[in-house]
Design a protein around this motif. Structure first.
Motif, PDB file in Angstrom:
ATOM      1  N   PHE A   1       0.845  -1.194   0.000  1.00 52.79           N
ATOM      2  CA  PHE A   1       0.000   0.000   0.000  1.00 52.79           C
ATOM      3  C   PHE A   1       0.883   1.247   0.000  1.00 52.79           C
ATOM      4  O   PHE A   1       1.537   1.552   1.007  1.00 52.79           O
ATOM      5  CB  PHE A   1      -0.930   0.001   1.210  1.00 52.79           C
ATOM      6  N   ARG A   2       0.918   1.928  -1.100  1.00 51.69           N
ATOM      7  CA  ARG A   2       1.745   3.129  -1.233  1.00 51.69           C
ATOM      8  C   ARG A   2       1.264   4.233  -0.294  1.00 51.69           C
ATOM      9  O   ARG A   2       2.071   4.991   0.252  1.00 51.69           O
ATOM     10  CB  ARG A   2       1.718   3.618  -2.677  1.00 51.69           C
ATOM     11  N   ALA A   3      -0.047   4.311  -0.077  1.00 49.91           N
ATOM     12  CA  ALA A   3      -0.579   5.341   0.817  1.00 49.91           C
ATOM     13  C   ALA A   3      -0.083   5.146   2.245  1.00 49.91           C
ATOM     14  O   ALA A   3       0.197   6.120   2.946  1.00 49.91           O
ATOM     15  CB  ALA A   3      -2.105   5.324   0.781  1.00 49.91           C
ATOM     16  N   LEU A   4       0.038   3.873   2.673  1.00 52.75           N
ATOM     17  CA  LEU A   4       0.552   3.600   4.015  1.00 52.75           C
ATOM     18  C   LEU A   4       1.995   4.057   4.151  1.00 52.75           C
ATOM     19  O   LEU A   4       2.375   4.670   5.155  1.00 52.75           O
ATOM     20  CB  LEU A   4       0.440   2.105   4.313  1.00 52.75           C
TER      21      LEU A   4
ATOM     22  N   LEU B   1       5.896   7.777   6.492  1.00 48.34           N
ATOM     23  CA  LEU B   1       7.071   8.627   6.303  1.00 48.34           C
ATOM     24  C   LEU B   1       6.757  10.092   6.583  1.00 48.34           C
ATOM     25  O   LEU B   1       7.575  10.813   7.164  1.00 48.34           O
ATOM     26  CB  LEU B   1       7.602   8.462   4.881  1.00 48.34           C
ATOM     27  N   THR B   2       5.563  10.528   6.198  1.00 45.33           N
ATOM     28  CA  THR B   2       5.177  11.912   6.496  1.00 45.33           C
ATOM     29  C   THR B   2       5.028  12.130   8.000  1.00 45.33           C
ATOM     30  O   THR B   2       5.508  13.136   8.550  1.00 45.33           O
ATOM     31  CB  THR B   2       3.858  12.256   5.786  1.00 45.33           C
ATOM     32  N   ALA B   3       4.369  11.173   8.666  1.00 46.11           N
ATOM     33  CA  ALA B   3       4.222  11.274  10.120  1.00 46.11           C
ATOM     34  C   ALA B   3       5.579  11.207  10.815  1.00 46.11           C
ATOM     35  O   ALA B   3       5.817  11.922  11.804  1.00 46.11           O
ATOM     36  CB  ALA B   3       3.316  10.156  10.624  1.00 46.11           C
ATOM     37  N   SER B   4       6.485  10.391  10.300  1.00 43.86           N
ATOM     38  CA  SER B   4       7.816  10.290  10.902  1.00 43.86           C
ATOM     39  C   SER B   4       8.570  11.608  10.764  1.00 43.86           C
ATOM     40  O   SER B   4       9.274  12.024  11.692  1.00 43.86           O
ATOM     41  CB  SER B   4       8.604   9.163  10.236  1.00 43.86           C
ATOM     42  N   GLY B   5       8.424  12.272   9.614  1.00 39.26           N
ATOM     43  CA  GLY B   5       9.067  13.557   9.439  1.00 39.26           C
ATOM     44  C   GLY B   5       8.570  14.611  10.413  1.00 39.26           C
ATOM     45  O   GLY B   5       9.336  15.467  10.861  1.00 39.26           O
TER      46      GLY B   5
ATOM     47  N   ILE C   1      12.167   6.979  17.422  1.00 38.15           N
ATOM     48  CA  ILE C   1      11.712   5.930  16.496  1.00 38.15           C
ATOM     49  C   ILE C   1      11.400   6.510  15.108  1.00 38.15           C
ATOM     50  O   ILE C   1      11.855   5.964  14.093  1.00 38.15           O
ATOM     51  CB  ILE C   1      10.498   5.181  17.079  1.00 38.15           C
ATOM     52  N   PRO C   2      10.643   7.611  14.991  1.00 42.70           N
ATOM     53  CA  PRO C   2      10.447   8.202  13.656  1.00 42.70           C
ATOM     54  C   PRO C   2      11.750   8.619  12.993  1.00 42.70           C
ATOM     55  O   PRO C   2      11.899   8.493  11.774  1.00 42.70           O
ATOM     56  CB  PRO C   2       9.540   9.409  13.937  1.00 42.70           C
ATOM     57  N   LEU C   3      12.699   9.115  13.786  1.00 45.91           N
ATOM     58  CA  LEU C   3      13.988   9.499  13.209  1.00 45.91           C
ATOM     59  C   LEU C   3      14.718   8.284  12.648  1.00 45.91           C
ATOM     60  O   LEU C   3      15.344   8.359  11.578  1.00 45.91           O
ATOM     61  CB  LEU C   3      14.841  10.190  14.279  1.00 45.91           C
TER      62      LEU C   3
END
Length: 296
Positions: A108-111, A116-120, A172-174
């Motif tokens: 799922f590309r949206a996932l 990645l957006t949330a991690s940023g 963790i996101p980093l």
């Protein structure tokens, strides 16, 4: 008649001009770096080796500040910061790798884009807002603390492990952002070749994937350690002095919260942190270059 030497000289002139133009273009950035980092570093270095006589006001050069910064409560705070950074970075590296692998292998590309957006965003979410969010959620009177009865089980947010949990929120996101490009660089042909030769998934990861990813993983671990080691606002707003950290000790020494006239000791502790950061970068940069050679 034009000789070969004349042709080589003529070709070298534009190259020299381009190099000169490149240096001129980067000169403002170098000047900015020198003023923003060089001048404070020199001032910190000078103050760390300076002592002021409270009676006469005379200054003299001494190493007593460094001696004080490596003894007693100051040494305890430095070791506490190293321990907290190492533990939180290690946990975040493992969890971040698992999350990044799940994202990379997802259909799922949206996932992937959402994670990645949330991690940023979350990788840059820290300081007082993060401390307030955790206090309101898992503090002594937090929402989850009351509903789940965590206080009866001995849970304490304002402790070493509570601060570690808080740091994981942005570490963790980093790690996800750091290791995802390396996971993308793994060739699908490598897995197919391993499967064709009878290797299991565990053998593929043990003998192929992890050795290739090792420089990126270690580099990410070092980056997480540096981020946790330099964090200040979150710990200051949440735990105060209940957890000994070098950043909090520096703030107390500068403000005279505990002892008056310890500003130069604070500068010495800052240089201790710079020394640790230099060691971290000395490990990180070679690992990053080695990882780039494997994954290009």
């Amino acid at each position: 008649m034009t000789t070969l030497t004349d042709t080589a000289v003529a070709a070298a002139v534009p190259v020299r001009r381009r190099r000169s133009a490149g240096w001129l273009a980067v000169a403002p950035l170098l000047a900015f770096v020198a003023l923003s980092f060089g001048a404070p570093a020199l001032a910190m270095l000078g103050g760390a080796f300076t002592a002021k006589d409270p009676a006469t006001g005379a200054t003299s050069y001494t190493t007593a500040n460094f001696t004080a910064s490596l003894h007693g409560a100051y040494l305890t705070a430095l070791l506490g910061s190293i321990k907290l950074s190492a533990v939180s970075a290690g946990i975040a590296a493992v969890l971040g790798l698992l999350l990044a692998q799940a994202v990379v292998t997802s259909r799922f590309r949206a996932l992937r884009e959402a994670v990645l957006t949330a991690s940023g965003v979350l990788a840059n979410f820290g300081g007082v807002p993060l401390a307030f969010a955790f206090v309101a959620t898992l503090g002594n009177s937090g929402v989850l603390t009351g509903r789940l009865g965590l206080a009866h089980d001995g849970w304490d947010l304002y402790s070493f492990w509570g601060l570690t949990l808080t740091y994981l929120y942005f570490l963790i996101p980093l790690m996800v952002l750091t290791v995802t490009p390396a996971l993308d660089g793994l060739r699908s042909q490598w897995r197919e070749a391993a499967q064709n030769n009878g290797a299991t998934a565990a053998q593929y990861w043990r003998h192929i994937a992890l050795p290739v990813l090792a420089p990126s993983l270690l580099g990410g671990l070092v980056l997480l350690f540096g981020s946790a080691f330099a964090a200040y606002a979150t710990a200051a707003a949440m735990v105060g002095s209940s957890v000994p950290l070098v950043t909090l000790q520096i703030a107390d020494a500068i403000s005279g919260n505990v002892l008056v006239g310890q500003e130069n000791v604070a500068l010495a502790m800052s240089l201790d942190m710079v020394a640790v950061a230099c060691l971290v970068m000395a490990v990180y940069l070679p690992l990053q270059r080695r990882s780039a050679r494997w994954l290009d």
